[in-house]
Design a protein around this motif. Structure first.
Motif, mmCIF file in Angstrom:
data_model
loop_
_atom_site.group_PDB
_atom_site.id
_atom_site.type_symbol
_atom_site.label_atom_id
_atom_site.label_comp_id
_atom_site.label_asym_id
_atom_site.label_seq_id
_atom_site.Cartn_x
_atom_site.Cartn_y
_atom_site.Cartn_z
ATOM 1 N N ILE A 158 -5.245 10.987 -1.590
ATOM 2 C CA ILE A 158 -4.845 10.481 -2.909
ATOM 3 C C ILE A 158 -4.069 9.188 -2.683
ATOM 4 C CG2 ILE A 158 -3.591 10.988 -5.029
ATOM 5 C CD1 ILE A 158 -3.891 13.927 -4.430
ATOM 6 N N LYS A 159 -4.589 8.132 -3.197
ATOM 7 C CA LYS A 159 -3.966 6.822 -2.984
ATOM 8 C C LYS A 159 -2.661 6.710 -3.774
ATOM 9 C CE LYS A 159 -8.444 4.581 -2.308
ATOM 10 N NZ LYS A 159 -9.379 3.538 -2.793
ATOM 11 N N PRO A 160 -1.806 5.781 -3.393
ATOM 12 C CA PRO A 160 -0.543 5.594 -4.132
ATOM 13 C C PRO A 160 -0.805 5.237 -5.594
ATOM 14 C CG PRO A 160 -0.471 4.454 -2.022
ATOM 15 C CD PRO A 160 -1.875 4.893 -2.217
ATOM 16 N N THR A 161 0.068 5.704 -6.468
ATOM 17 C CA THR A 161 0.009 5.431 -7.915
ATOM 18 C C THR A 161 -1.385 5.725 -8.476
ATOM 19 O OG1 THR A 161 -0.558 3.103 -7.621
ATOM 20 C CG2 THR A 161 1.794 3.675 -7.692
ATOM 21 N N THR A 162 -1.936 6.862 -8.084
ATOM 22 C CA THR A 162 -3.283 7.240 -8.515
ATOM 23 C C THR A 162 -3.287 8.684 -9.006
ATOM 24 O OG1 THR A 162 -4.287 5.719 -6.921
ATOM 25 C CG2 THR A 162 -5.703 7.458 -7.794
ATOM 26 N N LYS A 163 -4.050 8.930 -10.083
ATOM 27 C CA LYS A 163 -4.237 10.276 -10.599
ATOM 28 C C LYS A 163 -5.611 10.765 -10.151
ATOM 29 C CE LYS A 163 -2.763 11.205 -14.686
ATOM 30 N NZ LYS A 163 -2.646 11.300 -16.180
ATOM 31 N N HIS A 164 -5.622 11.931 -9.529
ATOM 32 C CA HIS A 164 -6.857 12.453 -8.961
ATOM 33 C C HIS A 164 -7.177 13.795 -9.619
ATOM 34 C CE1 HIS A 164 -9.840 12.469 -5.641
ATOM 35 N NE2 HIS A 164 -9.772 13.800 -5.802
ATOM 36 N N THR A 204 3.895 8.019 -6.264
ATOM 37 C CA THR A 204 4.688 7.444 -5.171
ATOM 38 C C THR A 204 3.951 6.251 -4.567
ATOM 39 O OG1 THR A 204 3.693 8.837 -3.451
ATOM 40 C CG2 THR A 204 5.563 9.746 -4.671
ATOM 41 N N SER A 205 4.623 5.594 -3.673
ATOM 42 C CA SER A 205 4.029 4.424 -3.012
ATOM 43 C C SER A 205 3.333 4.798 -1.703
ATOM 44 C CB SER A 205 5.125 3.392 -2.714
ATOM 45 O OG SER A 205 6.132 3.950 -1.886
ATOM 46 N N SER A 210 -1.769 3.195 -13.362
ATOM 47 C CA SER A 210 -2.436 3.905 -12.275
ATOM 48 C C SER A 210 -3.894 4.104 -12.611
ATOM 49 C CB SER A 210 -1.766 5.261 -12.045
ATOM 50 O OG SER A 210 -1.857 6.033 -13.201
ATOM 51 N N THR A 211 -4.691 4.295 -11.560
ATOM 52 C CA THR A 211 -6.114 4.575 -11.728
ATOM 53 C C THR A 211 -6.325 6.064 -11.653
ATOM 54 O OG1 THR A 211 -6.487 4.367 -9.369
ATOM 55 C CG2 THR A 211 -6.738 2.371 -10.674
ATOM 56 N N GLU A 212 -7.503 6.499 -12.053
ATOM 57 C CA GLU A 212 -7.806 7.921 -12.073
ATOM 58 C C GLU A 212 -9.105 8.167 -11.338
ATOM 59 O OE1 GLU A 212 -8.564 11.560 -15.257
ATOM 60 O OE2 GLU A 212 -7.881 9.568 -15.910
ATOM 61 N N GLU A 213 -9.085 9.147 -10.436
ATOM 62 C CA GLU A 213 -10.270 9.529 -9.689
ATOM 63 C C GLU A 213 -10.646 10.946 -10.090
ATOM 64 O OE1 GLU A 213 -9.339 9.129 -5.629
ATOM 65 O OE2 GLU A 213 -9.138 6.947 -5.712
ATOM 66 N N VAL A 214 -11.944 11.155 -10.290
ATOM 67 C CA VAL A 214 -12.428 12.450 -10.753
ATOM 68 C C VAL A 214 -13.405 12.991 -9.726
ATOM 69 C CG1 VAL A 214 -13.632 13.713 -12.570
ATOM 70 C CG2 VAL A 214 -12.162 11.761 -13.146
#
Length: 626
Positions: free
Chosen positions: A528-534, A609-610, A17-21
């Motif tokens: 928050i996009k799927p499979t993403t950590k925000h 989640t998807s 997953s990607t991460e958004e800050v």
């Protein structure tokens, strides 16, 4: 609040997953958080809602296109400033005012409706038939008169008197018969006047001093002649004719005296009519609707424009609608209804809450509340209860309308949100009858009071029903409709109503009672996009107390919070341990943290989640007292 800058980290090839800050820098408490930017693509956004709803059935591009047209968002409320109206609409408004002024002068609004005209189609045929019968009888009489005159050349006085006595009741019966035409009567008058003159000469010689007896003798002889006629109904008519002739043969002096009396009386009556002047006309009546006069000020124009728009600016139709509405309000007893106590058991089914982004008050209609059998029976079990429910609904609407601003630049419409979750559906006959009756009254008597109709938690059967009735709705009406399935309901509401104004049960942050935040504290929205950590960061350089609350619509994500000091030798403090938040957990998480040194508070939301998720949050800082 702090400004928000988003810094996505570089994607790692091994990471799943990607991460958004999101970093928020501390600012003074007076500065509010940035409001969500306006959505320039509003007309295109209903499309995803439609696609999900239609996906319940088979994939049919044509049906999808039809629903898109149904929930067009191109509708915009027209201006109520008279100076900004097109010339044709100004002319229609002026013409409607003239009609209303004339009706007010004639008291047509308070007068009862005129009775239906009586049917008089068959009446003209009766006189014609009567005239035909009289003509036939007259012909028979003329032939019989010749025989009567020959037989009575030597009249016998005793026999005449006896016959007259036997026939005296006949004239009374003849009063109900239609009078014969004049030509035959004139012929008979000429023949009989000759006979009468000869008889009068003989009578006058014998009784010169008794003029009254002469008339009596003539009448008796005339009746005697009638008695010789056959019993075919003609003798009755003959009696009438002869008695009229006898009366008309009164002395000229009596005839001349009657007109003289009339002439004398006429001058007496004319001065009386002139002396009594006609009473002055009553002043124009005053008619109010929703507390506003029909004519009088600029608010009255706003009311009249509603009726004109409901009838496509057809003046006569709009005027008729206004008269019917005023009459219905009087018959329904609206003024007394506002003071009635009808209970509060329906407050969960229909309630007002907050405002939309344009300032319209929002009314929520919760159809699922009628799944409660007790409530359903109390509202729809019989006709009396259905009438009470209807009166309660009208009372609720009237009270809501009284709070609107009918000035030309004011807000005078309502946004309706219809929650169809767990709706009883069309199988409930009583609910369907009450709903149809209420809709009929609202359409006929409350024109143009709805700015938008938003349907949320829409089941598949309602979409099918809407497609069926869609051809019968005008484009103006359909342009106010918006439909959303269960998974898109909150997202659809947020397009028209800010999250801080949306009730918590519909995905928003507005709660009843005293809370740390109010509707005045704006909310930040993020996807928050799927499979993403925000992550969301709040930066502080001074001592303060940080308060925040957040919500992820639908949750099913992991959440954690920590404080990271700016000093290199500082220690990270766990504010909230990372945990999985399910949809059944508390919908809103609210926390506080005392900051004693410069640093940042980091909130982490991990969506594995998807599906994309909607994140809502807001915060504020308070100074710490020493």
């Amino acid at each position: 609040m702090a400004e928000e800058t988003q810094k996505p980290a570089a994607p790692a090839p091994e990471a799943r997953s990607t991460e958004e800050v999101v970093v928020e820098k501390p600012v003074t408490e007076k500065e509010p958080p940035p409001a969500p930017e306006p959505e320039p693509e509003a007309p295109e956004k209903p499309a995803p809602v439609v696609e999900e709803e239609v996906a319940v059935e088979a994939d049919k591009p044509k049906e999808t296109k039809e629903v898109k047209i149904t929930q067009s968002v191109s509708f915009k409320e027209e201006t109520n400033v008279v100076g900004e109206l097109p010339d044709a609409q100004k002319k229609a408004l002026d013409e409607l005012k003239q009609h209303i002024q004339e009706a007010l002068n004639k008291h047509q609004f308070t007068a009862p409706p005129p009775p239906p005209p009586a049917k008089e189609e068959e009446k003209p045929a009766e006189p014609e038939k009567a005239e035909e019968k009289v003509e036939e009888k007259v012909e028979v009489k003329e032939e019989e008169k010749v025989e009567v005159k020959e037989e009575e050349k030597t009249p016998d006085v005793p026999s005449t008197s006896e016959e007259a006595k036997t026939e005296e009741p006949k004239p009374a019966e003849a009063e109900t018969v239609t009078p014969p035409p004049q030509p035959p009567v004139e012929a008979k008058e000429e023949e009989k006047v000759e006979v009468k003159e000869e008889e009068k000469v003989e009578v006058k010689e014998e009784k010169k001093d008794e003029p009254v007896a002469e008339a009596v003798v003539v009448a008796e002889e005339v009746v005697a002649k009638v008695t010789t006629v056959d019993e075919d109904g003609a003798k009755t008519v003959e009696a009438i004719e002869e008695t009229v002739i006898a009366v008309s043969s009164t002395p000229p002096a009596a005839e001349e005296s009657a007109p003289a009396k009339e002439v004398e009386a006429a001058p007496v009556e004319e001065p009386k009519a002139e002396e009594t002047p006609a009473p002055p006309p009553p002043p124009p009546e005053e008619v109010f609707i929703w507390g506003i006069p029909l004519l009088g000020d600029e608010k009255s124009d706003v009311i009249l424009l509603k009726f004109l728009r409901a009838r496509d600016f057809k003046v006569k139709d709009a005027f008729t609608m206004i008269k019917n509405t005023v009459r219905w309000r009087k018959e329904f007893g609206i003024d007394a209804l506002l003071e009635e106590d009808l209970g509060n058991e329906l407050e969960k089914a229909v309630f007002m809450h907050g405002f939309d982004k344009e300032g319209h008050p929002v009314c929520y209609n919760v159809f699922g509340a009628f799944q409660d059998k007790e409530l359903y029976q109390n509202c729809f079990a019989d006709e009396e209860k259905r009438v009470k429910f209807l009166r309660w609904r009208i009372q609720f609407l009237e009270k809501s309308i009284r709070k609107l601003d009918f000035s030309p630049n004011g807000v005078c419409t309502i946004v309706q949100v219809n929650d169809l979750k767990n709706s009883p559906g069309p199988a409930k006959r009583e609910l369907r009858q009450a709903t149809n009756q209420a809709l009929a009254l609202l359409q006929d008597n409350y024109p143009e009071f709805v700015a938008k109709q938003v349907f949320i938690n829409v089941p598949w059967w309602y979409l099918a029903f809407n497609r069926m009735i869609s051809p019968f709705l005008t484009q103006r009406t359909k342009s106010k409709f918006v439909f959303a399935g269960p998974s898109k309901s909150a997202e659809t509401l947020f397009k028209y109503v800010a999250p801080e104004q949306v009730p918590v049960q519909y995905g928003g942050l507005s709660r009843e009672g005293e809370q740390e935040f109010t509707v005045a504290d704006s909310v930040t929205e993020l996807i928050i996009k799927p499979t993403t950590k925000h992550t969301v960061e709040f930066l502080f350089s001074e001592r303060c107390l940080l308060v925040w609350e957040l919500r992820v619509v639908g949750w099913d994500v992991s959440y954690g919070a920590e404080f990271v000091p700016s000093a290199e030798d500082g220690y990270t403090v766990i504010v909230s341990k990372t945990r999985k938040v399910s949809p059944t957990d508390e919908p809103i998480i609210g926390e506080t943290f005392k900051i004693s040194e410069s640093g940042k508070v980091v909130l982490t939301i991990d969506n594995q989640t998807s599906k994309k998720k909607k994140l809502l949050y807001r915060s504020k800082s308070k100074p710490l007292s020493e």
